[in-house]
Design a protein around this motif. Structure first.
Motif, mmCIF file in Angstrom:
data_model
loop_
_atom_site.group_PDB
_atom_site.id
_atom_site.type_symbol
_atom_site.label_atom_id
_atom_site.label_comp_id
_atom_site.label_asym_id
_atom_site.label_seq_id
_atom_site.Cartn_x
_atom_site.Cartn_y
_atom_site.Cartn_z
ATOM 1 N N PRO A 1 0.776 -1.247 0.000
ATOM 2 C CA PRO A 1 0.000 0.000 0.000
ATOM 3 C C PRO A 1 0.806 1.294 0.000
ATOM 4 N N GLY A 2 2.106 1.260 0.229
ATOM 5 C CA GLY A 2 2.862 2.503 0.232
ATOM 6 C C GLY A 2 4.159 2.369 0.981
ATOM 7 N N PRO A 3 4.862 3.488 1.215
ATOM 8 C CA PRO A 3 6.165 3.435 1.877
ATOM 9 C C PRO A 3 6.100 2.753 3.235
ATOM 10 N N GLY A 4 7.175 2.080 3.587
ATOM 11 C CA GLY A 4 7.291 1.395 4.861
ATOM 12 C C GLY A 4 8.107 0.130 4.706
ATOM 13 N N VAL A 5 8.217 -0.616 5.787
ATOM 14 C CA VAL A 5 8.923 -1.897 5.788
ATOM 15 C C VAL A 5 7.893 -2.995 5.987
ATOM 16 N N TYR A 6 7.891 -3.981 5.092
ATOM 17 C CA TYR A 6 6.895 -5.046 5.111
ATOM 18 C C TYR A 6 7.582 -6.368 5.464
ATOM 19 N N THR A 7 7.004 -7.064 6.462
ATOM 20 C CA THR A 7 7.573 -8.316 6.966
ATOM 21 C C THR A 7 6.510 -9.404 6.944
ATOM 22 N N ALA A 8 6.841 -10.566 6.350
ATOM 23 C CA ALA A 8 5.922 -11.716 6.345
ATOM 24 C C ALA A 8 6.290 -12.663 7.481
ATOM 25 N N VAL A 9 5.286 -13.193 8.130
ATOM 26 C CA VAL A 9 5.486 -14.180 9.197
ATOM 27 C C VAL A 9 4.739 -15.448 8.784
ATOM 28 N N TRP A 10 5.502 -16.512 8.433
ATOM 29 C CA TRP A 10 4.930 -17.769 7.954
ATOM 30 C C TRP A 10 4.662 -18.723 9.111
ATOM 31 N N GLN A 11 3.706 -19.629 8.906
ATOM 32 C CA GLN A 11 3.428 -20.659 9.905
ATOM 33 C C GLN A 11 2.865 -21.915 9.240
ATOM 34 N N ILE A 12 3.068 -23.043 9.920
ATOM 35 C CA ILE A 12 2.488 -24.332 9.522
ATOM 36 C C ILE A 12 1.759 -24.869 10.745
ATOM 37 N N SER A 13 0.492 -25.186 10.614
ATOM 38 C CA SER A 13 -0.271 -25.682 11.759
ATOM 39 C C SER A 13 -1.159 -26.840 11.332
#
Length: 507
Positions: free
Chosen positions: A391-403
């Motif tokens: 959506p715009g400026p910033g820092v984007y971090t993905a957090v993955w999981q397996i459940s």
């Protein structure tokens, strides 16, 4: 002189064949006939003879085994005897009679004690035919103990009372022996929460030994359990035998004894007694296998790497590497790898975050990612691209999981109950940055903008230094300059002419 004509060849061949057949028939009769043994005097009291006034009370040894009379009133089997082996059809006795006789002959009859052997002999005959046993030697009553005392007082008075006591005891024990069944069954169950675990149990008439394949007993880790009790549950832990991730089954087998068989070792003697030796225990066995193959369990994990750490916008693109931390990637029944689902949530922060186990309060969720592994390869690297744009400026971090709860039921069966693996927040390889544009100048409201400054013209070239002042104006100076130039030019011409004259004057 006359001579005998030789026999025709066909007749000779016929005779030879007939002789050969006769030899084979005779040999077969020897090879396949029941083995014959001479009965020897065993342990007991009395007279070892076919007929005598007091009889023989004890065992008869045939082939090294103590046997006992089951046809009271017939002569002692001192002649050649035939061993028919262990059979459930001896002398027309019922299964209960055979069970009781087998119990006594096996438990007490293989003895060198004459008192004990005599007690067994009386009890066995009484089980086979009580009336004939009581009255064979002249006793007219109905008490077994009295009949024994009546007879034994003529044979061995010192032992009559003890033999009578043992005879009554053994007779009661033999008559109360239950006819056992060889029926048995064994079952396996699988723990619905953990396919590796379960229970084995069996039903039979006695204890047995359970042997497992592809599993061990939870208590001691052994694949065999001796003296297992019927009706008891025994916990097991299973394991795949191949290690290729394919479903597998546990096999179980039980073997044991349900008591004494309704059978005896039957010995016959022409014109004499039939005797009975030990018939052995009643053996049972049963086996089973899992009704449904067990799934292989594993512990999947992942690592990630964004494609570009800095972008101008667009989707979130990530390479996700699926792997196995414990076990192997399971296979379905058709041989394909199970299709595992992993999910992620992408968060935005104003600055690059530090790694942490949880999501910080200032992280804002912006969208979700997901992937499902390929049944054709299982583990490996999968590229994931969001269906939405950053959506715009910033820092984007993905957090993955397996459940486990995110899987289909068939896939969840391959995971530990409640299995959950979650990636740390702020992993450097999971961050994408969109830089903010440079700041623009701001204008105070109500104040007109100043016009742009006019460009300054370039400076004029520097004038050559002026001549020293002479009182002449510029035109005069210019004219003087021209005159000087003409004088110089004239001098040059004169010099050139003089030079030519000198050259021509030379000889």
């Amino acid at each position: 002189m006359s001579s005998s004509a030789p026999a025709p060849l066909p007749l000779v061949r016929t005779a030879v064949a007939a002789i050969a057949c006769a030899i084979l028939i005779a040999a077969g009769a020897v090879l396949f006939a029941p083995p014959a043994h001479a009965a020897d005097q065993g342990t007991g009291f009395g007279t070892w003879a076919p007929l005598s006034a007091s009889g023989w009370h004890g065992s008869m040894v045939v082939g090294g085994v103590h046997t006992y009379c089951i046809r009271p009133g017939l002569p002692l089997p001192t002649g050649e005897s035939t061993d028919h082996g262990v059979t459930a059809a001896a002398a027309g006795l019922s299964p209960q009679q055979l069970t009781g006789i087998n119990l006594l002959v096996t438990t007490y009859g293989q003895t060198s004690d004459p008192v004990q052997a005599a007690g067994v002999g009386w009890a066995v005959k009484a089980i086979a035919d009580r009336s004939e046993t009581l009255h064979s030697w002249g006793y007219r009553g109905e008490s077994l103990a009295e009949a024994v005392r009546w007879t034994m007082n003529h044979v061995s008075p010192a032992h009559a009372e003890e033999v009578a006591r043992l005879a009554e005891r053994y007779y009661a024990e033999g008559m109360s022996a239950a006819v056992a069944s060889s029926a048995a069954q064994i079952s396996l169950t699988t723990d619905p929460a953990d396919a590796r675990r379960g229970v084995v149990r069996f039903e039979a008439g006695g204890p047995g030994t359970i042997t497992l394949q592809n599993a061990v007993f939870a208590d001691d880790g052994a694949a065999t359990l001796a003296d297992a009790r019927p009706g008891a549950d025994y916990a097991i832990v299973s394991a795949s035998p191949t290690g290729d991730g394919a479903p597998y089954s546990v096999d179980a087998r039980v073997e044991g004894s349900a008591g004494y068989a309704a059978a005896v070792r039957h010995i016959t003697t022409d014109g004499g007694q039939d005797t009975a030796g030990p018939g052995g225990p009643l053996r049972f066995s049963a086996e089973t296998t899992d009704a449904t193959p067990r799934p292989v369990l594993f512990s999947p994990v992942l690592s990630t790497q964004v494609i570009d750490a800095e972008v101008d916008g667009g989707p979130f693109v990530d390479d996700v590497r699926l792997s196995v931390e414990d076990g192997v990637w399971p296979r379905a029944g058709d041989g394909s790898f199970v299709a595992l689902r992993a999910t992620a949530r992408v968060y935005r922060t104003d600055a690059p975050p530090a790694e942490s186990m949880g999501v910080p309060a200032d992280a804002t969720p912006v969208g979700d990612l997901s992937l499902t592994s390929d049944p054709g390869r299982g583990a490996g690297v999968y590229r994931v691209e969001s269906g939405w744009d950053l959506p715009g400026p910033g820092v984007y971090t993905a957090v993955w999981q397996i459940s486990a709860k995110a899987q289909d039921a068939g896939v969840a069966a391959h995971l530990e109950p409640g299995y959950a693996w979650v990636e740390k927040f702020g992993v450097a390889t999971q961050q994408i940055s969109i830089l903010a544009p440079p700041p623009q100048p701001t204008q105070t409201p109500g104040v007109p903008s100043a016009p742009p400054a006019a460009e300054t013209p370039p400076a004029a070239a520097a004038a050559p230094p002026a001549l020293a002042a002479t009182g002449l104006d510029d035109s005069t100076a210019r004219a003087g300059g021209i005159g000087v130039a003409a004088v110089i030019l004239g001098c040059a011409v004169l010099a050139h002419v003089a030079q030519r004259r000198r050259r021509s004057a030379l000889p």
